[in-house]
Design an enzyme around this catalytic site. Structure first.
Site, short mmCIF file in Angstrom:
data_model
loop_
_atom_site.label_atom_id
_atom_site.label_comp_id
_atom_site.label_asym_id
_atom_site.label_seq_id
_atom_site.Cartn_x
_atom_site.Cartn_y
_atom_site.Cartn_z
N TYR A 104 0.88 -1.16 0.00
CA TYR A 104 0.00 0.00 0.00
C TYR A 104 0.92 1.22 0.00
O TYR A 104 1.17 1.84 1.04
CB TYR A 104 -0.93 -0.03 1.22
CG TYR A 104 -1.90 -1.18 1.18
CD1 TYR A 104 -3.17 -1.03 0.61
CD2 TYR A 104 -1.55 -2.43 1.69
CE1 TYR A 104 -4.06 -2.11 0.55
CE2 TYR A 104 -2.43 -3.51 1.63
CZ TYR A 104 -3.68 -3.34 1.05
OH TYR A 104 -4.55 -4.40 0.99
N LEU A 225 21.65 -16.98 -8.34
CA LEU A 225 21.06 -18.22 -8.83
C LEU A 225 20.31 -18.98 -7.75
O LEU A 225 20.13 -20.20 -7.84
CB LEU A 225 22.16 -19.12 -9.42
CG LEU A 225 22.99 -18.49 -10.55
CD1 LEU A 225 24.12 -19.43 -10.96
CD2 LEU A 225 22.10 -18.17 -11.76
N ASP A 257 18.61 -8.59 -0.55
CA ASP A 257 19.20 -7.41 0.09
C ASP A 257 20.40 -7.82 0.94
O ASP A 257 21.41 -7.12 0.99
CB ASP A 257 18.15 -6.71 0.97
CG ASP A 257 16.91 -6.32 0.17
OD1 ASP A 257 17.04 -6.04 -1.03
OD2 ASP A 257 15.82 -6.31 0.76
#
Length: 317
Positions: A104, A225, A257
């Site tokens: 949102y 991968l 990340d």
């Protein structure tokens, strides 16, 4: 400053119990955002990082700022917007193998970022500028901000690292491909996932996929991968790095990340390219074993034990 990054962070709500979110009555509140995840991961490994963004002038925005600052990340270039809200993000964990994400974030404060929000001197002091393909998908202003940041970095000799991090819900595949390829041609190092590479260039073997990126103007590419590890290619070297074995994946969200944080940390520590990729694989694997986007990001001692194998032994006792 070692690394500066730019992007949106949101308040993350996750049901306390597994199953469809419609049946949830209690949620945990955490913080999530690809770029701030990387900054936090780097800070935990002892590096100096700064995060640039815009937050709503609301309780969620204040919580996010305080949390990221509390993790040791510089937030001096974060501004508040009193006319737009902080974005929200819900993670539905139906089962260990089915995790759904709902954003949102339309018209959020971060989506209103513009080039004039940037501080060139702040970017110029960094060794690396880290960017993702999420930010340019948020709005035209955000896209212009990303391009302006790249231009500032290049002008001041700052290496630009780009994670395509394609979010198909934010824009069409056609637009995403066009913009991401253009950005890729203007950065130094790119960290794509295999699925993203297939969207951008078609279905090839990892070696050929990586070459496609180099042909597009990038100096170095590290192709993620998944459970197989990673394939890296530069103008001087190339090769595969095996993934670290994980007995049970608890939450894969945020692993990319963590991979980026581990890789950049390796470069900052002066490791060889292959050793930096190995560290990236290790951090990514550790993140998957803990529920939450940043909860599994390790501190240096824990990372070193994991790489040496002792951490896994401790976990299995």
């Amino acid at each position: 400053m070692d690394v500066v990054t730019l992007g949106e962070s949101m308040a993350l709500f996750t049901p306390i119990t597994q199953g469809y979110m419609r049946y949830a009555s209690m949620f945990s509140l955490k913080i999530a955002g690809a770029e701030s995840n990387v900054a936090i991961g780097l800070a935990r490994l002892g590096h100096q990082c700064g995060w640039m963004s815009r937050l709503g002038k609301d309780e969620f925005g204040k919580k996010i700022l305080n949390f990221i600052r509390g993790e040791g990340v510089d937030v001096s270039c974060v501004s508040f917007d009193s006319s737009a809200p902080t974005g929200l993000y819900f993670k539905e964990i139906v089962s260990d193998k089915e995790i759904n994400i709902q954003y949102y974030r339309k018209d959020s404060a971060a989506s209103r970022m513009k080039p004039s929000d940037l501080n060139e001197a702040y970017i110029a002091q960094a060794k690396y500028l880290h960017l993702t393909g999420i930010t340019p998908a948020l709005s035209e202003g955000c896209k212009e901000t990303v391009y302006a940041a790249i231009e500032m970095a290049k002008k001041n000799g700052v290496t630009v690292i780009f994670d395509p991090n394609m979010r198909r819900r934010l824009w069409s595949e056609k637009e995403a491909k066009e913009v991401l390829l253009d950005i890729i041609s203007n950065v130094d190092i790119v960290l794509p996932g295999q699925d993203e590479a297939m969207v951008l260039f078609g279905e090839y073997e990892p070696e050929d996929m990586a070459q496609q990126f180099l042909d597009h103007g990038v100096g170095s590419v590290v192709l993620k991968l998944g459970a197989e590890g990673a394939y890296y290619k530069t103008n001087k070297e190339s090769g595969f790095v095996k993934a670290f074995p994980v007995e049970r994946v608890v939450d894969p969200v945020g692993a990319g990340d963590g991979f980026a944080a581990g890789f950049i940390s390796g470069l900052l520590d002066g490791l060889t390219f292959v050793e930096a990729v190995k560290r990236a694989c290790a951090v990514g694997a550790m993140v998957t074993q803990i529920n939450g986007d940043i909860e599994g990001l390790p501190e240096r001692e824990k990372l070193e034990r994991f790489i040496s194998g002792s951490y896994q032994k401790d976990v299995n006792r």
